[in-house]
Design an enzyme around this catalytic site. Structure first.
Site, PDB file in Angstrom:
ATOM      1  N   SER A 109      39.084  45.023  45.548  1.00 26.59           N
ATOM      2  CA  SER A 109      39.336  45.798  46.414  1.00 26.59           C
ATOM      3  C   SER A 109      40.168  46.939  46.510  1.00 26.59           C
ATOM      4  CB  SER A 109      39.930  44.951  47.874  1.00 26.59           C
ATOM      5  OG  SER A 109      39.850  45.605  48.969  1.00 26.59           O
TER       6      SER A 109
ATOM      7  N   ASP B 207      33.498  42.920  50.033  1.00 27.07           N
ATOM      8  CA  ASP B 207      34.920  42.745  49.443  1.00 27.07           C
ATOM      9  C   ASP B 207      35.152  41.722  48.529  1.00 27.07           C
ATOM     10  OD1 ASP B 207      37.581  42.327  49.089  1.00 27.07           O
ATOM     11  OD2 ASP B 207      37.983  44.130  50.636  1.00 27.07           O
TER      12      ASP B 207
END
Length: 315
Positions: free
Chosen positions: A45, A161
């Site tokens: 991320s 993600d």
């Protein structure tokens, strides 16, 4: 002591944590001042963004830009509307990455250090490692937090993600050849810190969100008539706390099975999920955290060198 000309390979596992991720910048710079430069960088991320900037030699430029961010600049990245695009303006985000992190067409293979990022396969829930190919695509997939970002299409898969499966990618560092892994967990002290339960603290919003929050508030008052001063947490508070809980539990589980050699856990509970304009505070805490950990880091590195045989005691 005799020193081997080839030191141990240092890996840096940069965890996810949205706006708290700017602390990675301070951590990396403080480690470099100690003489510790990573040979392997793995990011999840926001960690994939800062890790890519480090691998590309653009960390100072990224730092200058994030320090210039103001609240209104962050708001400019949002594209509020219905559809399947998510709430973030992807095109503007990619322009930012191109200008301040990596060039649009750069390949992971072009880095001098080993680099990788982690994403999640939306179809089967498995983690996917980017260790070659487009740096830009690897970042966009790794940061694609559901609801905020559109998923990324890659090899007939939809990716989101990486924090859903591997928030602090120690395992990826090891797979890329790191012998000593320094892991950064951004979410160690944040559970419950984004819940606002006072009526006066209900997060301000606009448009359709006002209607949603108003409906929730009215419904809550109707089923809890004796406690009308208690308001439900705001939508973003619920989102932030849900992400925090998920990442905390997964991080604990993953690191129990594959622990790092050094664990860095900066105190960042005061910085919200989307408060990217608070970079100065996050970077400062990153540096301060390394200062607090410096004796332990130095001891661990000396021990790692000794047991690897790359630093030998004189007879």
């Amino acid at each position: 002591m005799k020193s081997n000309p080839d030191p141990v390979r240092i890996g840096l596992a940069l965890g996810g944590g949205a706006a708290r991720g700017w602390s990675h910048i301070g951590i990396i710079q403080a480690l470099e001042e100690m003489g510790l430069r990573p040979d392997v960088v793995a990011g999840c991320s926001i960690g994939s963004i800062v890790g890519a900037a480090q691998a590309a030699g653009n960390l100072a430029e990224l730092k200058d830009w994030v320090l210039s961010l103001r609240r209104r600049d962050v708001a400019g990245f949002f594209d509020i509307g219905w559809g399947n695009k998510g709430l973030i303006d992807t095109e503007r985000l990619q322009r930012f990455l191109h200008e301040h992190v990596v060039e649009q067409n750069l390949l992971i293979e072009d880095f001098e250090v080993r680099y990788g990022s982690v994403a999640t396969d939306l179809g089967n829930g498995r983690e996917l490692w980017f260790t070659d190919g487009s740096v830009m695509k690897s970042i966009m997939a790794s940061i694609a937090l559901p609801g905020l970002f559109a998923p990324v299409r890659h090899n007939n898969r939809w990716l989101v993600d990486g924090g859903l499966v591997n928030p602090v990618p120690v395992s990826l560092c090891h797979a890329l050849g790191a012998e000593v892994v320094i892991a950064v967990n951004l979410n160690a002290d944040i559970l419950g810190k984004h819940l606002n339960l006072k009526k006066d603290d209900l997060a301000a919003s606009s448009g359709f969100m006002d209607g949603i929050l108003g409906t929730i508030k009215t419904y809550s008052a109707s089923i809890f008539p004796g406690n009308r001063e208690v308001a439900p947490p705001g939508m973003l508070d619920v989102l932030a706390s849900s992400v925090n809980i998920t990442q905390d539990r997964i991080t604990r589980s993953r690191m129990a099975g594959d622990p790092p050699d050094i664990l860095i856990e900066p105190h960042l509970a005061h910085i919200g999920l989307l408060e990217f304009h608070r970079a100065e505070e996050a970077i400062a805490e990153g540096r301060d955290c390394i200062k607090r950990m410096q004796p332990a880091i130095e001891y661990t590195m000396k021990y790692a060198l000794r047991i690897s045989g790359k630093v030998l005691e004189e007879p």
